[in-house]
Design a protein around this motif. Structure first.
Motif, PDB file in Angstrom:
ATOM      1  N   ALA A  96      12.409   0.962   4.798  1.00 51.50           N
ATOM      2  CA  ALA A  96      12.970   0.628   3.373  1.00 51.50           C
ATOM      3  C   ALA A  96      13.667   2.071   3.175  1.00 51.50           C
ATOM      4  N   GLN A  97      12.970   3.203   3.905  1.00 47.00           N
ATOM      5  CA  GLN A  97      13.836   4.356   3.733  1.00 47.00           C
ATOM      6  C   GLN A  97      15.190   4.533   3.933  1.00 47.00           C
ATOM      7  N   GLN A  98      15.248   3.848   5.558  1.00 45.90           N
ATOM      8  CA  GLN A  98      16.498   3.828   6.125  1.00 45.90           C
ATOM      9  C   GLN A  98      17.614   3.130   5.450  1.00 45.90           C
ATOM     10  N   LYS A  99      17.054   1.810   4.541  1.00 45.83           N
ATOM     11  CA  LYS A  99      17.908   1.133   3.960  1.00 45.83           C
ATOM     12  C   LYS A  99      17.999   1.245   2.539  1.00 45.83           C
ATOM     13  N   GLN A 100      17.600   2.633   2.211  1.00 47.76           N
ATOM     14  CA  GLN A 100      17.823   3.203   0.900  1.00 47.76           C
ATOM     15  C   GLN A 100      17.118   2.516  -0.239  1.00 47.76           C
ATOM     16  N   ILE A 101      15.965   1.673   0.110  1.00 45.37           N
ATOM     17  CA  ILE A 101      15.092   1.111  -0.799  1.00 45.37           C
ATOM     18  C   ILE A 101      13.908   2.001  -1.115  1.00 45.37           C
ATOM     19  N   THR A 102      13.597   2.156  -2.595  1.00 44.06           N
ATOM     20  CA  THR A 102      12.544   2.701  -3.049  1.00 44.06           C
ATOM     21  C   THR A 102      11.303   1.761  -2.745  1.00 44.06           C
ATOM     22  N   PRO A 103      10.387   2.101  -1.979  1.00 45.50           N
ATOM     23  CA  PRO A 103       9.227   1.146  -1.747  1.00 45.50           C
ATOM     24  C   PRO A 103       8.363   1.226  -3.232  1.00 45.50           C
ATOM     25  N   PRO A 104       7.464   0.133  -3.287  1.00 46.77           N
ATOM     26  CA  PRO A 104       6.627   0.007  -4.622  1.00 46.77           C
ATOM     27  C   PRO A 104       5.625   1.366  -4.326  1.00 46.77           C
ATOM     28  N   GLY A 105       5.392   1.758  -5.508  1.00 45.22           N
ATOM     29  CA  GLY A 105       4.121   2.607  -5.599  1.00 45.22           C
ATOM     30  C   GLY A 105       2.828   2.286  -5.344  1.00 45.22           C
ATOM     31  N   ASP A 106       2.745   1.311  -6.107  1.00 39.93           N
ATOM     32  CA  ASP A 106       1.244   0.470  -5.918  1.00 39.93           C
ATOM     33  C   ASP A 106       1.312  -1.048  -5.249  1.00 39.93           C
ATOM     34  N   ILE A 107       0.148  -1.665  -5.597  1.00 37.78           N
ATOM     35  CA  ILE A 107      -0.155  -2.971  -5.054  1.00 37.78           C
ATOM     36  C   ILE A 107       0.463  -4.125  -5.923  1.00 37.78           C
ATOM     37  N   GLY A 108       0.910  -3.863  -7.004  1.00 32.88           N
ATOM     38  CA  GLY A 108       1.354  -4.810  -7.998  1.00 32.88           C
ATOM     39  C   GLY A 108       0.082  -5.518  -8.836  1.00 32.88           C
ATOM     40  N   ALA A 109       0.512  -6.062  -9.913  1.00 30.62           N
ATOM     41  CA  ALA A 109      -0.320  -6.626 -10.768  1.00 30.62           C
ATOM     42  C   ALA A 109      -1.296  -7.685 -10.115  1.00 30.62           C
TER      43      ALA A 109
END
Length: 181
Positions: A96-109
């Protein structure tokens, strides 16, 4: 009868038009900043976000299974989820970092709701609910990874999905063997 606008009225209309133009420009800039990597398709980016949320949830629920599970098979499966998903999560975060995507900060609702429901349970009630949740989750994950492996557009994201399909198949098989009643 035509009425002419005075200088002040023209100035107000002109400024209002400029403000609207600026808002539109700001919105366009925000959209451009949100799409940092325009070569990555939205479906690949969505897969990465969903896989990251799911992987984090597997680890958290696996830790919960080790604490709240009654059956040794449930506690062992929980440990396997932590052991297997932790390095995959790190690999996905690096991608994700290589693809410049900010990963989610949590597991989601959705995952949070499942986690909270499981956290209220102990013993065999936990074992059964956890087993059902893991079967459902691994069926969904396996489908998403297979779809990405078959239809992904980014070669590295597609290869990531392909590499992990066999692991998810094994996890699903194991989850189906957990006590569910």
């Amino acid at each position: 009868m035509k009425r002419r606008l005075g200088g002040a009225a023209c100035a107000i209309l002109l400024l209002a038009g400029c403000a609207e133009t600026q808002k539109a420009a700001d919105a366009t800039m925000a959209a451009a900043k949100a799409q940092v990597n325009p070569t990555l398709s939205t479906s690949d980016a969505a897969f990465m976000t969903s896989a990251a949320r799911g992987g984090m949830a597997e680890v958290q629920m696996g830790q919960l299974a080790q604490r709240n599970g009654r059956a040794a098979s449930v506690r062992t499966f929980g440990q396997k989820m932590v052991t297997d998903h932790s390095p995959v999560n790190r690999e996905l975060m690096a991608l994700a970092q290589q693809k410049q995507i900010t990963p989610p900060g949590d597991i989601g609702a959705e995952h949070r709701q499942t986690y909270e429901q499981l956290a209220e349970l102990r013993g065999s009630a936990f074992d059964h609910a956890y087993a059902q949740a893991m079967v459902k989750d691994h069926q969904e994950d396996l489908q998403a990874f297979q779809d990405e492996a078959a239809n992904g557009t980014d070669p590295e994201v597609k290869a990531f999905a392909e590499r992990h399909v066999p692991v998810l198949q094994e996890h699903l098989r194991m989850a189906q063997q957990l006590p569910r009643r």
